[in-house]
Scaffold this motif. Structure first.
Motif, PDB file in Angstrom:
ATOM      1  N   GLU A  46     -17.350 -19.942  15.892  1.00 45.47           N
ATOM      2  CA  GLU A  46     -16.856 -19.558  14.843  1.00 45.47           C
ATOM      3  C   GLU A  46     -18.452 -18.965  14.341  1.00 45.47           C
ATOM      4  O   GLU A  46     -18.497 -18.342  13.338  1.00 45.47           O
ATOM      5  CB  GLU A  46     -16.594 -20.906  14.015  1.00 45.47           C
ATOM      6  N   SER A  47     -19.644 -19.946  14.313  1.00 42.52           N
ATOM      7  CA  SER A  47     -21.019 -19.099  14.013  1.00 42.52           C
ATOM      8  C   SER A  47     -20.644 -17.647  14.697  1.00 42.52           C
ATOM      9  O   SER A  47     -21.221 -16.574  13.691  1.00 42.52           O
ATOM     10  CB  SER A  47     -22.416 -20.089  14.433  1.00 42.52           C
ATOM     11  N   ALA A  48     -20.956 -16.918  15.382  1.00 47.20           N
ATOM     12  CA  ALA A  48     -20.575 -15.561  16.055  1.00 47.20           C
ATOM     13  C   ALA A  48     -19.613 -15.021  15.249  1.00 47.20           C
ATOM     14  O   ALA A  48     -20.023 -13.467  15.158  1.00 47.20           O
ATOM     15  CB  ALA A  48     -20.164 -15.892  17.698  1.00 47.20           C
ATOM     16  N   GLY A  88      -6.156 -27.143   6.544  1.00 42.65           N
ATOM     17  CA  GLY A  88      -6.084 -27.373   8.694  1.00 42.65           C
ATOM     18  C   GLY A  88      -5.378 -26.151   8.255  1.00 42.65           C
ATOM     19  O   GLY A  88      -5.755 -25.633  10.059  1.00 42.65           O
ATOM     20  N   GLU A  89      -4.426 -25.102   8.072  1.00 40.26           N
ATOM     21  CA  GLU A  89      -3.862 -23.979   8.869  1.00 40.26           C
ATOM     22  C   GLU A  89      -5.079 -22.834   9.032  1.00 40.26           C
ATOM     23  O   GLU A  89      -4.927 -22.942  10.100  1.00 40.26           O
ATOM     24  CB  GLU A  89      -3.076 -22.775   8.224  1.00 40.26           C
ATOM     25  N   GLU A  95      -8.980 -22.600  15.624  1.00 42.71           N
ATOM     26  CA  GLU A  95      -9.137 -23.330  17.251  1.00 42.71           C
ATOM     27  C   GLU A  95      -8.330 -21.901  18.000  1.00 42.71           C
ATOM     28  O   GLU A  95      -8.627 -22.172  18.911  1.00 42.71           O
ATOM     29  CB  GLU A  95      -8.177 -24.611  17.333  1.00 42.71           C
ATOM     30  N   LEU A  96      -7.455 -21.029  17.837  1.00 43.81           N
ATOM     31  CA  LEU A  96      -6.846 -20.453  18.804  1.00 43.81           C
ATOM     32  C   LEU A  96      -7.584 -19.224  19.025  1.00 43.81           C
ATOM     33  O   LEU A  96      -7.404 -18.668  20.717  1.00 43.81           O
ATOM     34  CB  LEU A  96      -5.580 -19.770  18.138  1.00 43.81           C
ATOM     35  N   CYS A  97      -8.736 -19.050  18.079  1.00 44.27           N
ATOM     36  CA  CYS A  97      -9.329 -17.923  18.481  1.00 44.27           C
ATOM     37  C   CYS A  97     -10.429 -18.313  19.389  1.00 44.27           C
ATOM     38  O   CYS A  97     -11.075 -18.158  19.836  1.00 44.27           O
ATOM     39  CB  CYS A  97      -9.937 -17.659  17.295  1.00 44.27           C
TER      40      CYS A  97
END
Length: 152
Positions: A46-48, A88-89, A95-97
């Motif tokens: 998520e950071s990257a 949430g979406e 999460e998928l990424c």
């Protein structure tokens, strides 16, 4: 926000999240997995990829996720659920990424039945994999009982 991952015996870890909107929270002992904690994978990817509305972005805004508990007991727990209802979406998209990047980084199959299309382009995959390399290296340097602090 600070995320403190502590390495425990028997390939386990716990973590504490401080300085977020809402109370400080902790996640009691969890299985670490083959290379590093899943929540550390999230922090790295998520950071990257500058994902600010994923798991850790929601946590910074005060979201409450299953398994986390307040460091100091409190009566108010519902406000964290409101954050998730609104975002949430985006958390699921993140999460998928993260899962796709981890799949590529781990050498798991990215083709075949049930895998689906990549939510990331080649540049994003390269960024995420480099971040996972760095996070795995940092985690491997932590001794049992030691900790790794991630600043979000």
């Amino acid at each position: 926000m600070e995320i403190i991952f502590r390495k425990l015996a028997d390939n386990r870890h716990d973590l504490e999240v401080r300085d977020r909107r809402g109370p400080d929270v902790r996640l009691p002992g969890q299985a670490t997995g083959p290379s590093m904690p899943h929540d550390l994978v999230h922090a790295a990817v998520e950071s990257a990829l500058s994902i600010t509305d994923g798991f850790w972005g929601a946590m910074a805004r005060g979201a409450t996720f299953e398994g986390f508990e307040p460091v100091v007991p409190t009566r108010h727990r519902r406000s964290g659920m409101k954050v998730l209802r609104r975002g949430g979406e985006a958390v699921m998209r993140a999460e998928l990424c993260v899962n796709w990047a981890y799949r590529v980084w781990s050498g798991l199959s990215t083709e075949g039945r049930g895998v689906g299309r990549s939510p990331l382009d080649d540049r994003q995959v390269a960024l995420a994999c480099a971040a996972l390399d760095r996070a795995a290296e940092r985690w491997s340097e932590v001794t049992e009982g030691g900790s790794l602090t991630w600043r979000w």
